[in-house]
Design a protein around this motif. Structure first.
Motif, PDB file in Angstrom:
ATOM      1  N   GLY A   1       3.824 -55.526  76.495  1.00 39.31           N
ATOM      2  CA  GLY A   1       5.355 -55.697  76.750  1.00 39.31           C
ATOM      3  C   GLY A   1       5.974 -56.822  75.839  1.00 39.31           C
ATOM      4  O   GLY A   1       5.245 -57.413  75.056  1.00 39.31           O
ATOM      5  N   ASP A   2       7.163 -56.915  75.845  1.00 39.64           N
ATOM      6  CA  ASP A   2       7.822 -57.835  74.991  1.00 39.64           C
ATOM      7  C   ASP A   2       8.412 -59.018  75.845  1.00 39.64           C
ATOM      8  O   ASP A   2       9.293 -59.018  76.932  1.00 39.64           O
ATOM      9  N   ASP A   3       7.902 -60.425  75.943  1.00 36.15           N
ATOM     10  CA  ASP A   3       8.372 -61.632  76.674  1.00 36.15           C
ATOM     11  C   ASP A   3       9.660 -62.379  75.774  1.00 36.15           C
ATOM     12  O   ASP A   3       9.292 -63.505  75.640  1.00 36.15           O
ATOM     13  N   ASP A   4      10.544 -61.725  75.301  1.00 37.95           N
ATOM     14  CA  ASP A   4      11.400 -62.151  74.393  1.00 37.95           C
ATOM     15  C   ASP A   4      12.089 -63.684  74.812  1.00 37.95           C
ATOM     16  O   ASP A   4      12.057 -64.621  74.142  1.00 37.95           O
TER      17      ASP A   4
ATOM     18  N   PHE B   1      16.406 -58.037  77.425  1.00 31.62           N
ATOM     19  CA  PHE B   1      15.609 -57.028  77.329  1.00 31.62           C
ATOM     20  C   PHE B   1      16.185 -55.654  77.793  1.00 31.62           C
ATOM     21  O   PHE B   1      17.509 -55.695  78.178  1.00 31.62           O
ATOM     22  N   PHE B   2      15.624 -54.442  77.465  1.00 32.71           N
ATOM     23  CA  PHE B   2      16.356 -53.222  77.848  1.00 32.71           C
ATOM     24  C   PHE B   2      16.032 -52.668  79.069  1.00 32.71           C
ATOM     25  O   PHE B   2      15.240 -51.882  79.168  1.00 32.71           O
ATOM     26  N   THR B   3      16.533 -53.395  79.954  1.00 32.24           N
ATOM     27  CA  THR B   3      16.288 -53.155  81.252  1.00 32.24           C
ATOM     28  C   THR B   3      17.279 -53.733  82.291  1.00 32.24           C
ATOM     29  O   THR B   3      18.020 -54.731  81.835  1.00 32.24           O
ATOM     30  N   GLU B   4      17.798 -53.268  83.475  1.00 30.37           N
ATOM     31  CA  GLU B   4      18.888 -53.736  84.358  1.00 30.37           C
ATOM     32  C   GLU B   4      18.344 -54.717  85.127  1.00 30.37           C
ATOM     33  O   GLU B   4      19.083 -55.664  85.716  1.00 30.37           O
ATOM     34  N   SER B   5      16.901 -54.741  85.618  1.00 26.99           N
ATOM     35  CA  SER B   5      16.399 -55.637  86.480  1.00 26.99           C
ATOM     36  C   SER B   5      16.157 -56.951  85.690  1.00 26.99           C
ATOM     37  O   SER B   5      15.936 -57.461  84.740  1.00 26.99           O
ATOM     38  N   PRO B   6      16.338 -58.027  86.649  1.00 32.31           N
ATOM     39  CA  PRO B   6      16.167 -59.509  85.974  1.00 32.31           C
ATOM     40  C   PRO B   6      14.953 -59.793  85.795  1.00 32.31           C
ATOM     41  O   PRO B   6      13.793 -58.960  86.519  1.00 32.31           O
ATOM     42  N   PHE B   7      14.408 -60.576  85.028  1.00 28.96           N
ATOM     43  CA  PHE B   7      12.858 -60.795  84.691  1.00 28.96           C
ATOM     44  C   PHE B   7      12.715 -62.243  84.728  1.00 28.96           C
ATOM     45  O   PHE B   7      13.435 -63.175  84.541  1.00 28.96           O
ATOM     46  N   TYR B   8      11.564 -62.682  85.452  1.00 29.45           N
ATOM     47  CA  TYR B   8      11.182 -64.127  85.747  1.00 29.45           C
ATOM     48  C   TYR B   8       9.509 -64.298  85.264  1.00 29.45           C
ATOM     49  O   TYR B   8       9.198 -65.369  85.280  1.00 29.45           O
ATOM     50  N   ASN B   9       8.948 -63.355  84.861  1.00 29.05           N
ATOM     51  CA  ASN B   9       7.586 -63.501  84.248  1.00 29.05           C
ATOM     52  C   ASN B   9       7.372 -62.159  83.504  1.00 29.05           C
ATOM     53  O   ASN B   9       8.081 -61.410  83.218  1.00 29.05           O
ATOM     54  N   PHE B  10       5.875 -62.222  83.023  1.00 29.26           N
ATOM     55  CA  PHE B  10       5.624 -61.099  82.233  1.00 29.26           C
ATOM     56  C   PHE B  10       5.597 -59.539  82.649  1.00 29.26           C
ATOM     57  O   PHE B  10       5.748 -58.872  82.029  1.00 29.26           O
ATOM     58  N   GLU B  11       5.031 -59.832  84.055  1.00 28.14           N
ATOM     59  CA  GLU B  11       4.868 -58.477  84.580  1.00 28.14           C
ATOM     60  C   GLU B  11       6.359 -57.890  84.694  1.00 28.14           C
ATOM     61  O   GLU B  11       6.759 -56.761  84.408  1.00 28.14           O
ATOM     62  N   ASP B  12       7.336 -58.701  84.842  1.00 26.01           N
ATOM     63  CA  ASP B  12       8.794 -58.169  84.956  1.00 26.01           C
ATOM     64  C   ASP B  12       9.193 -57.745  83.480  1.00 26.01           C
ATOM     65  O   ASP B  12       9.808 -56.409  83.651  1.00 26.01           O
ATOM     66  N   SER B  13       8.823 -58.307  82.546  1.00 24.35           N
ATOM     67  CA  SER B  13       9.173 -57.933  81.246  1.00 24.35           C
ATOM     68  C   SER B  13       8.719 -56.503  80.836  1.00 24.35           C
ATOM     69  O   SER B  13       8.960 -55.957  79.943  1.00 24.35           O
ATOM     70  N   LYS B  14       7.509 -56.220  81.385  1.00 23.51           N
ATOM     71  CA  LYS B  14       6.910 -54.779  81.206  1.00 23.51           C
ATOM     72  C   LYS B  14       8.060 -53.769  81.721  1.00 23.51           C
ATOM     73  O   LYS B  14       7.724 -52.425  81.166  1.00 23.51           O
ATOM     74  N   LYS B  15       8.658 -53.984  82.382  1.00 27.70           N
ATOM     75  CA  LYS B  15       9.636 -52.839  83.022  1.00 27.70           C
ATOM     76  C   LYS B  15      10.841 -52.571  81.668  1.00 27.70           C
ATOM     77  O   LYS B  15      11.513 -51.628  81.826  1.00 27.70           O
ATOM     78  N   SER B  16      10.777 -53.431  80.715  1.00 26.90           N
ATOM     79  CA  SER B  16      11.680 -53.181  79.593  1.00 26.90           C
ATOM     80  C   SER B  16      11.463 -52.107  78.848  1.00 26.90           C
ATOM     81  O   SER B  16      10.164 -51.557  78.877  1.00 26.90           O
ATOM     82  N   ASP B  17      12.356 -51.241  78.264  1.00 32.15           N
ATOM     83  CA  ASP B  17      12.048 -50.167  77.352  1.00 32.15           C
ATOM     84  C   ASP B  17      11.763 -50.625  75.930  1.00 32.15           C
ATOM     85  O   ASP B  17      12.518 -51.076  75.051  1.00 32.15           O
ATOM     86  N   ASN B  18      10.358 -51.022  75.924  1.00 30.61           N
ATOM     87  CA  ASN B  18       9.850 -51.631  74.574  1.00 30.61           C
ATOM     88  C   ASN B  18       9.940 -50.919  73.389  1.00 30.61           C
ATOM     89  O   ASN B  18       9.945 -51.425  72.346  1.00 30.61           O
ATOM     90  N   ALA B  19       9.828 -49.418  73.494  1.00 33.12           N
ATOM     91  CA  ALA B  19      10.161 -48.679  72.272  1.00 33.12           C
ATOM     92  C   ALA B  19      11.606 -48.880  71.663  1.00 33.12           C
ATOM     93  O   ALA B  19      11.599 -49.011  70.673  1.00 33.12           O
ATOM     94  N   LYS B  20      12.481 -48.897  72.603  1.00 32.82           N
ATOM     95  CA  LYS B  20      13.834 -49.317  72.335  1.00 32.82           C
ATOM     96  C   LYS B  20      14.021 -50.343  71.702  1.00 32.82           C
ATOM     97  O   LYS B  20      14.744 -50.769  70.698  1.00 32.82           O
ATOM     98  N   PHE B  21      13.511 -51.649  72.370  1.00 32.90           N
ATOM     99  CA  PHE B  21      13.403 -52.662  71.675  1.00 32.90           C
ATOM    100  C   PHE B  21      12.904 -52.965  70.457  1.00 32.90           C
ATOM    101  O   PHE B  21      13.389 -53.551  69.490  1.00 32.90           O
ATOM    102  N   ALA B  22      11.825 -52.322  70.096  1.00 33.62           N
ATOM    103  CA  ALA B  22      11.299 -52.338  68.829  1.00 33.62           C
ATOM    104  C   ALA B  22      12.123 -51.636  67.471  1.00 33.62           C
ATOM    105  O   ALA B  22      12.197 -51.956  66.526  1.00 33.62           O
ATOM    106  N   ARG B  23      12.845 -50.557  68.070  1.00 32.26           N
ATOM    107  CA  ARG B  23      13.772 -49.880  67.339  1.00 32.26           C
ATOM    108  C   ARG B  23      14.955 -50.911  66.887  1.00 32.26           C
ATOM    109  O   ARG B  23      15.360 -51.073  65.830  1.00 32.26           O
ATOM    110  N   PHE B  24      15.485 -51.484  67.834  1.00 33.55           N
ATOM    111  CA  PHE B  24      16.540 -52.541  67.856  1.00 33.55           C
ATOM    112  C   PHE B  24      16.175 -53.601  67.061  1.00 33.55           C
ATOM    113  O   PHE B  24      16.670 -54.019  65.881  1.00 33.55           O
ATOM    114  N   TYR B  25      14.841 -54.017  67.049  1.00 33.96           N
ATOM    115  CA  TYR B  25      14.346 -55.271  66.372  1.00 33.96           C
ATOM    116  C   TYR B  25      14.168 -54.967  64.825  1.00 33.96           C
ATOM    117  O   TYR B  25      14.239 -55.961  64.159  1.00 33.96           O
ATOM    118  N   ARG B  26      13.687 -53.867  64.453  1.00 37.07           N
ATOM    119  CA  ARG B  26      13.503 -53.212  63.063  1.00 37.07           C
ATOM    120  C   ARG B  26      14.861 -52.899  62.430  1.00 37.07           C
ATOM    121  O   ARG B  26      14.892 -52.826  61.190  1.00 37.07           O
TER     122      ARG B  26
END
Length: 278
Positions: free
Chosen positions: A124-127, A253-278
């Motif tokens: 996951g990404d812990d931006d 993060f590409f998710t609606e949920s708030p994030f407070y730790n690495f487990e929360d960050s796994k809810k993000s759409d990581n494929a979408k983030f990677a496309r956005f990042y590139r």
């Protein structure tokens, strides 16, 4: 900024934070030019190191002595060896998802450093994950209860911002711990270019600028405006997204949920983030 193909960009990366007062500040460039006339590196300590060290110590209460190196990776490597030398322990605990440099012990579950690139160690990404209240105090209590460090001892690493954009890093802490490092103590660590005059000159001017009144209020204001603008724009076109900031540091993060730790960050759409990042 412009790339080799002539495409124009607004730089929100800022050399990953180190260019916090911008890339081509006239005052800093003039100071660097004067320093270069005297020499760029001597393989020996210089007075400018003392000035930056005093500035660091004045704003970081836990640091009584500081050692300069050439990168954040070096700082973490030196700190880890120093901690092991001081405590006599060999095992370390690392947070999943944190990136502390590319030394072998730090690349276990590195998360943020490899996630945008789609490498195998990419759970996951812990931006940008702001800690929950009492998080650091709880950590300190756990380490104290288990005798990790005695008394109020701790060590800190400082990254490239203290050099304003030139290669630099540092680690520091209480005098009793830092004096374990050579030449005062048995834990050897050295670097020919560490604390070189150019990096220290840039660091002095960067830290002076950051100590000016209302600097961090301004950073909070512009970061808030930027991250809220990004979130609003993405939501307007149907993307699930949330974000946060502290001073000049921000992320989303590409998710609606708030994030407070690495487990929360796994809810993000990581494929979408990677496309956005590139």
């Amino acid at each position: 900024m412009w790339d080799i193909d002539g495409n124009e960009y607004i730089d929100y990366v800022g050399s990953w934070g180190s260019a916090i007062i911008c890339h081509v500040d006239d005052e800093v460039l003039a100071a660097l030019a004067e320093t270069m006339k005297k020499g760029t590196s001597f393989g020996a300590p210089c007075l400018l190191e003392n000035i930056v060290a005093e500035m660091v110590i004045s704003v970081v209460p836990s640091i009584e002595m500081v050692r300069f190196v050439n990168s954040g990776t070096e700082a973490c490597m030196g700190l880890l060896r120093l901690a092991c030398a001081f405590t006599g322990r060999e095992k370390i605990i690392k947070f999943e998802g944190c990136y502390h440099g590319h030394a072998d012990p730090f690349l276990v579950k590195a998360g943020s450093g490899v996630s945008p690139l789609g490498l195998p160690d990419s759970p996951g990404d812990d931006d940008f994950i702001p800690p929950m209240p009492e998080f650091l105090n709880a950590l300190r209590r756990i380490t104290k209860d288990n005798g990790v460090f005695r008394h109020n001892s701790r060590l800190d690493t400082l990254r490239k911002i203290i050099g304003g954009g030139l290669p630099v890093g540092a680690y520091g802490g209480k005098r009793e711990i830092m004096e374990m490092a050579a030449p005062a103590g048995p834990m050897y660590q050295a670097g020919i270019l560490s604390g070189n005059p150019l990096a220290m000159t840039f660091g002095i001017h960067t830290l002076k600028r950051l100590k000016q009144p209302e600097t961090y209020d301004h950073l909070n204001t512009i970061s808030s405006k930027l991250i809220q603008g990004i979130v609003d724009a993405r939501k307007k076109v149907g993307h699930a997204i949330c974000g946060g900031y502290i001073s000049g540091m921000f992320g989303f993060f590409f998710t609606e949920s708030p994030f407070y730790n690495f487990e929360d960050s796994k809810k993000s759409d990581n494929a979408k983030f990677a496309r956005f990042y590139r």
